[in-house]
Design a protein around this motif. Sequence first.
Motif, mmCIF file in Angstrom:
data_model
loop_
_atom_site.group_PDB
_atom_site.id
_atom_site.type_symbol
_atom_site.label_atom_id
_atom_site.label_comp_id
_atom_site.label_asym_id
_atom_site.label_seq_id
_atom_site.Cartn_x
_atom_site.Cartn_y
_atom_site.Cartn_z
ATOM 1 N N GLY A 567 11.463 -30.968 -31.799
ATOM 2 C CA GLY A 567 11.371 -32.867 -31.790
ATOM 3 C C GLY A 567 12.272 -33.493 -30.760
ATOM 4 N N LYS A 568 11.686 -34.549 -30.022
ATOM 5 C CA LYS A 568 12.625 -35.412 -28.800
ATOM 6 C C LYS A 568 12.792 -36.715 -29.234
ATOM 7 C CE LYS A 568 11.761 -31.439 -26.154
ATOM 8 N NZ LYS A 568 11.177 -31.617 -24.035
ATOM 9 N N LEU A 569 14.049 -36.765 -28.989
ATOM 10 C CA LEU A 569 13.983 -38.712 -29.655
ATOM 11 C C LEU A 569 14.512 -39.310 -28.376
ATOM 12 C CD1 LEU A 569 15.217 -39.160 -33.369
ATOM 13 C CD2 LEU A 569 13.182 -38.784 -31.581
ATOM 14 N N ARG A 570 14.268 -40.437 -27.554
ATOM 15 C CA ARG A 570 14.605 -40.850 -26.155
ATOM 16 C C ARG A 570 14.731 -41.921 -26.387
ATOM 17 N NH1 ARG A 570 10.496 -37.642 -24.318
ATOM 18 N NH2 ARG A 570 11.092 -35.304 -23.689
ATOM 19 N N ALA A 571 15.748 -42.569 -25.204
ATOM 20 C CA ALA A 571 16.724 -43.941 -25.258
ATOM 21 C C ALA A 571 16.931 -44.297 -23.711
ATOM 22 C CB ALA A 571 17.203 -44.354 -26.239
ATOM 23 N N ARG A 572 16.850 -45.556 -22.925
ATOM 24 C CA ARG A 572 16.683 -45.838 -21.959
ATOM 25 C C ARG A 572 17.642 -46.818 -22.428
ATOM 26 N NH1 ARG A 572 13.546 -43.257 -16.500
ATOM 27 N NH2 ARG A 572 13.778 -41.928 -17.965
ATOM 28 N N MET A 573 18.720 -46.965 -21.235
ATOM 29 C CA MET A 573 19.023 -48.228 -21.004
ATOM 30 C C MET A 573 19.725 -48.223 -20.152
ATOM 31 S SD MET A 573 21.862 -48.225 -24.546
ATOM 32 C CE MET A 573 23.259 -50.059 -23.758
ATOM 33 N N PRO A 574 20.401 -50.241 -18.772
ATOM 34 C CA PRO A 574 21.156 -50.220 -18.686
ATOM 35 C C PRO A 574 22.546 -50.314 -18.825
ATOM 36 C CG PRO A 574 19.806 -51.916 -18.630
ATOM 37 C CD PRO A 574 19.029 -51.237 -19.682
ATOM 38 N N LEU A 575 23.876 -49.942 -18.499
ATOM 39 C CA LEU A 575 25.021 -50.439 -18.432
ATOM 40 C C LEU A 575 25.746 -51.145 -17.242
ATOM 41 C CD1 LEU A 575 26.020 -46.523 -19.862
ATOM 42 C CD2 LEU A 575 25.902 -49.154 -21.201
ATOM 43 N N ASP A 576 26.910 -52.028 -17.688
ATOM 44 C CA ASP A 576 27.378 -53.162 -17.360
ATOM 45 C C ASP A 576 28.101 -52.933 -16.875
ATOM 46 O OD1 ASP A 576 27.712 -55.242 -15.530
ATOM 47 O OD2 ASP A 576 28.224 -56.777 -17.259
ATOM 48 N N ILE A 577 28.297 -51.372 -16.093
ATOM 49 C CA ILE A 577 29.511 -50.795 -15.401
ATOM 50 C C ILE A 577 30.389 -51.250 -13.609
ATOM 51 C CG2 ILE A 577 30.349 -50.090 -17.982
ATOM 52 C CD1 ILE A 577 29.207 -46.903 -16.518
ATOM 53 N N GLY A 578 30.934 -50.202 -13.878
ATOM 54 C CA GLY A 578 30.741 -50.157 -11.931
ATOM 55 C C GLY A 578 30.805 -48.740 -11.879
ATOM 56 N N ASP A 579 30.076 -48.106 -10.701
ATOM 57 C CA ASP A 579 29.544 -47.023 -10.311
ATOM 58 C C ASP A 579 30.753 -46.125 -10.621
ATOM 59 O OD1 ASP A 579 27.526 -48.361 -8.982
ATOM 60 O OD2 ASP A 579 28.521 -48.747 -7.014
ATOM 61 N N ASP A 580 32.437 -45.846 -10.402
ATOM 62 C CA ASP A 580 33.574 -45.256 -10.728
ATOM 63 C C ASP A 580 33.314 -45.325 -11.846
ATOM 64 O OD1 ASP A 580 33.230 -45.243 -7.724
ATOM 65 O OD2 ASP A 580 35.048 -46.847 -7.539
ATOM 66 N N ASP A 581 33.600 -46.209 -12.936
ATOM 67 C CA ASP A 581 33.282 -46.345 -14.101
ATOM 68 C C ASP A 581 32.658 -45.351 -14.776
ATOM 69 O OD1 ASP A 581 35.107 -48.293 -13.439
ATOM 70 O OD2 ASP A 581 34.212 -49.626 -13.783
ATOM 71 N N GLU A 582 33.049 -44.718 -16.285
ATOM 72 C CA GLU A 582 32.324 -43.625 -16.994
ATOM 73 C C GLU A 582 32.493 -43.505 -18.243
ATOM 74 O OE1 GLU A 582 34.274 -40.127 -16.794
ATOM 75 O OE2 GLU A 582 34.128 -39.871 -14.899
ATOM 76 N N VAL A 583 31.422 -43.642 -18.810
ATOM 77 C CA VAL A 583 30.687 -43.920 -20.454
ATOM 78 C C VAL A 583 31.399 -43.178 -20.836
ATOM 79 C CG1 VAL A 583 29.382 -44.942 -22.438
ATOM 80 C CG2 VAL A 583 28.938 -44.865 -19.449
ATOM 81 N N PRO A 584 32.967 -43.534 -21.480
ATOM 82 C CA PRO A 584 32.988 -42.495 -22.962
ATOM 83 C C PRO A 584 32.666 -42.341 -23.950
ATOM 84 C CG PRO A 584 33.452 -44.942 -23.922
ATOM 85 C CD PRO A 584 32.936 -45.466 -22.185
ATOM 86 N N ASP A 585 32.844 -40.481 -24.460
ATOM 87 C CA ASP A 585 32.139 -40.081 -25.287
ATOM 88 C C ASP A 585 31.887 -40.661 -26.548
ATOM 89 O OD1 ASP A 585 31.290 -38.685 -22.750
ATOM 90 O OD2 ASP A 585 32.741 -37.134 -22.755
ATOM 91 N N ALA A 586 33.377 -41.130 -27.080
ATOM 92 C CA ALA A 586 33.490 -41.046 -28.981
ATOM 93 C C ALA A 586 32.308 -42.615 -28.154
ATOM 94 C CB ALA A 586 34.706 -41.887 -28.443
ATOM 95 N N ASP A 587 32.061 -43.518 -27.748
ATOM 96 C CA ASP A 587 31.502 -44.483 -28.534
ATOM 97 C C ASP A 587 29.271 -43.697 -28.839
ATOM 98 O OD1 ASP A 587 33.319 -45.711 -28.148
ATOM 99 O OD2 ASP A 587 32.844 -46.685 -25.822
ATOM 100 N N ILE A 588 29.453 -42.753 -28.016
ATOM 101 C CA ILE A 588 28.235 -42.129 -27.491
ATOM 102 C C ILE A 588 28.003 -41.120 -29.233
ATOM 103 C CG2 ILE A 588 25.951 -41.691 -26.562
ATOM 104 C CD1 ILE A 588 27.123 -42.671 -24.314
ATOM 105 N N TYR A 589 27.197 -41.014 -30.006
ATOM 106 C CA TYR A 589 27.240 -40.175 -30.813
ATOM 107 C C TYR A 589 25.819 -40.415 -31.610
ATOM 108 C CZ TYR A 589 29.271 -42.552 -34.513
ATOM 109 O OH TYR A 589 30.229 -43.344 -35.468
ATOM 110 N N GLY A 590 25.729 -39.317 -32.556
ATOM 111 C CA GLY A 590 24.675 -39.416 -32.907
ATOM 112 C C GLY A 590 24.498 -39.250 -35.217
ATOM 113 N N TYR A 591 23.152 -39.001 -35.487
ATOM 114 C CA TYR A 591 23.923 -38.823 -37.020
ATOM 115 C C TYR A 591 22.549 -38.813 -37.640
ATOM 116 C CZ TYR A 591 24.794 -43.633 -38.742
ATOM 117 O OH TYR A 591 25.040 -45.067 -38.459
#
Length: 632
Positions: A567-591
């Motif tokens: 099964g697949k669960l999808r989500a898509r959203m825009p982020l308010d960050i710069g082009d060179d910024d990266e999204v921290p992995d610690a803030d994205i997880y699932g349980y």
Amino acid sequence: MSCLALALQPANGSDVLLQTREWFPPCRALMALSAFKETRLSFVKSQQSSASASDTSSDLIGDDPLAASAGQIIVGVESRYRVVYRLVNSIYVLAIATTDDSNNNVFECINIVNQAVSVIVTACRGVDVTLEKLGKKYAEIYMALDIVLRGVSSIRLAAMLASMHGESIAKMVHSALQTESKIRGADSWAVVEPEAVEHDAGVETFSKVFFELPAETLNSGDEVAASALGFFQQVEEKEVPKVEETEEKDPFAASDRINKPEELLVEGFKKTKDVGLSDVSKALAGLEVTTLPPAAATESTHIGVEGFEGNYGGIEFSHDGSTLPEDFEGINDAWGGGLDASEYVGPKKVPKDQGLGGLELLATSEPPPKTATKSDPGEKLEDILVKKTEMKGPEMYIVEEISAEFRESLLARVGLMGVIYLKTMPPTSSGNDKETEFSFKIQGTEGVKRFAVQSSKVSTLGNGLFHLRTAPSAEPIPIIKYSLVPRTTPLPLRIRLIKRLSGTLLSLMIQYVSNPDLPAPLTDVVVVLKLPSDPTLLKVSPKAVLSRSERELKWQIDEIPLKGKPGKLRARMPLDIGDDDEVPDADIYGYVKFSSKTPQSLSGISLCSASEGKIEFYETDHRYSNKDYICN
């Protein structure tokens, strides 16, 4: 009694003597003695090797912290026991008891140890207690310690110690009652027995004797009592006619009364000579006839109210000229004709009238089932819809919690903790409930890493066998906990989190697939995705619930098939960050949250009776659920 066993253990060497109670297994006492000895040897100086510690020729008394004169220590791992010890020369006198403080009296064990010390010191004629001296008086010491273990008074103990040298063992053991009687100054049974027999004989003799006073004595006593009260009066004694006792005659014999005249046959009845009076007049002579009301009271009242005109009330006694046939014809007319039943019953069955709109039928019908209302909060809807089965006996089931962490498609960590619960028969209000006691066996323990047993209720017998004994409880009781080796831990669900960032557009996908070897498919599974920020625009597939305060997306999956596509669960959203910024992995997880109830446990562990063909408990459905089941 709190003391379970008594033992003599030399400081260097094997155990000399062990005396246990009937219901306490000697194997457990030996385990406690072995644990005490290992504890002593573990306290030896670190420079001594294990070989020298077990050598019987080495002297360990000076280096042993347990070489003090007396003390107590708790030994054992699964089955824990309290050992109260006292060192006499080089011999330890040990008393074994349980560690349960609620039912254990340590001072009682200490008193028993002190009495046992007195026995061996007396047997060895001093404090120089050695193995050779104990061997010479081994039989006397064995019997004396058996009596001490079951409880002995100080008087009997003193008598036993006095008769240990020179007298037979039988006299030392069986002279308890006579010895205590002599020391207290009481008479022996040989002296008191004749008096007791004589007393019983006298009671039995007097219980069968009856005393009767003569009539002259009774009469004189009545005269004295009457003269003392002052109201005695001489009364002429009337001669009481003597009734001749006739013998019983045959009721069917011929009687002479047939030849007697008719007047004597009719006893108590007299003929009247008044011929003018009839029997009817005699019967009506004693009746009281009430007077009739006046004529004005019998007249009716005329009512002139519109719609109610007519004469009301009044009494009409008779109609002049009416005859008996006319009266009966009037009755027939009132009911609509003659008394012929054919006028009312037709060829067809007449439908029966339901009266007041069928209220009689409603009153005789069964009441409708109760439904849960606000006025009756005590009755739950679950109790109405689900019929609960009564317990036939003790029930056992397993509850397991599994934790896992997935990093993309790889399994990083996994662990499973299980608890075996016991559900006893509910206690009654009388309080005279029997304890639940039986033995059971645990199978399928190849992948178990460790067992933790509640020693106050469960004891280990080896080879997967356990013995249970506990009081009844209204709530389930956890009796055993265990954990599995990670490589043998089954996974009910595999999940994977995929993250893609294109400019400021973040795409997330969670893939999940079920374990095809599960006993039943998972239902009502909740998958939660933690977002890095509160989204302004969001697109999900399939539909999900967004919690902006907790920044979570929540999917509800009704059922995951055992053998199906991932099964697949999808989500898509825009982020308010710069082009060179990266999204921290610690803030994205699932349980994931799931739970299931199946007849087989997830780990494969099963419960069964210790003896085949005998049902001592019932194995109900087992449960497993998630604890920390995450993916990042």
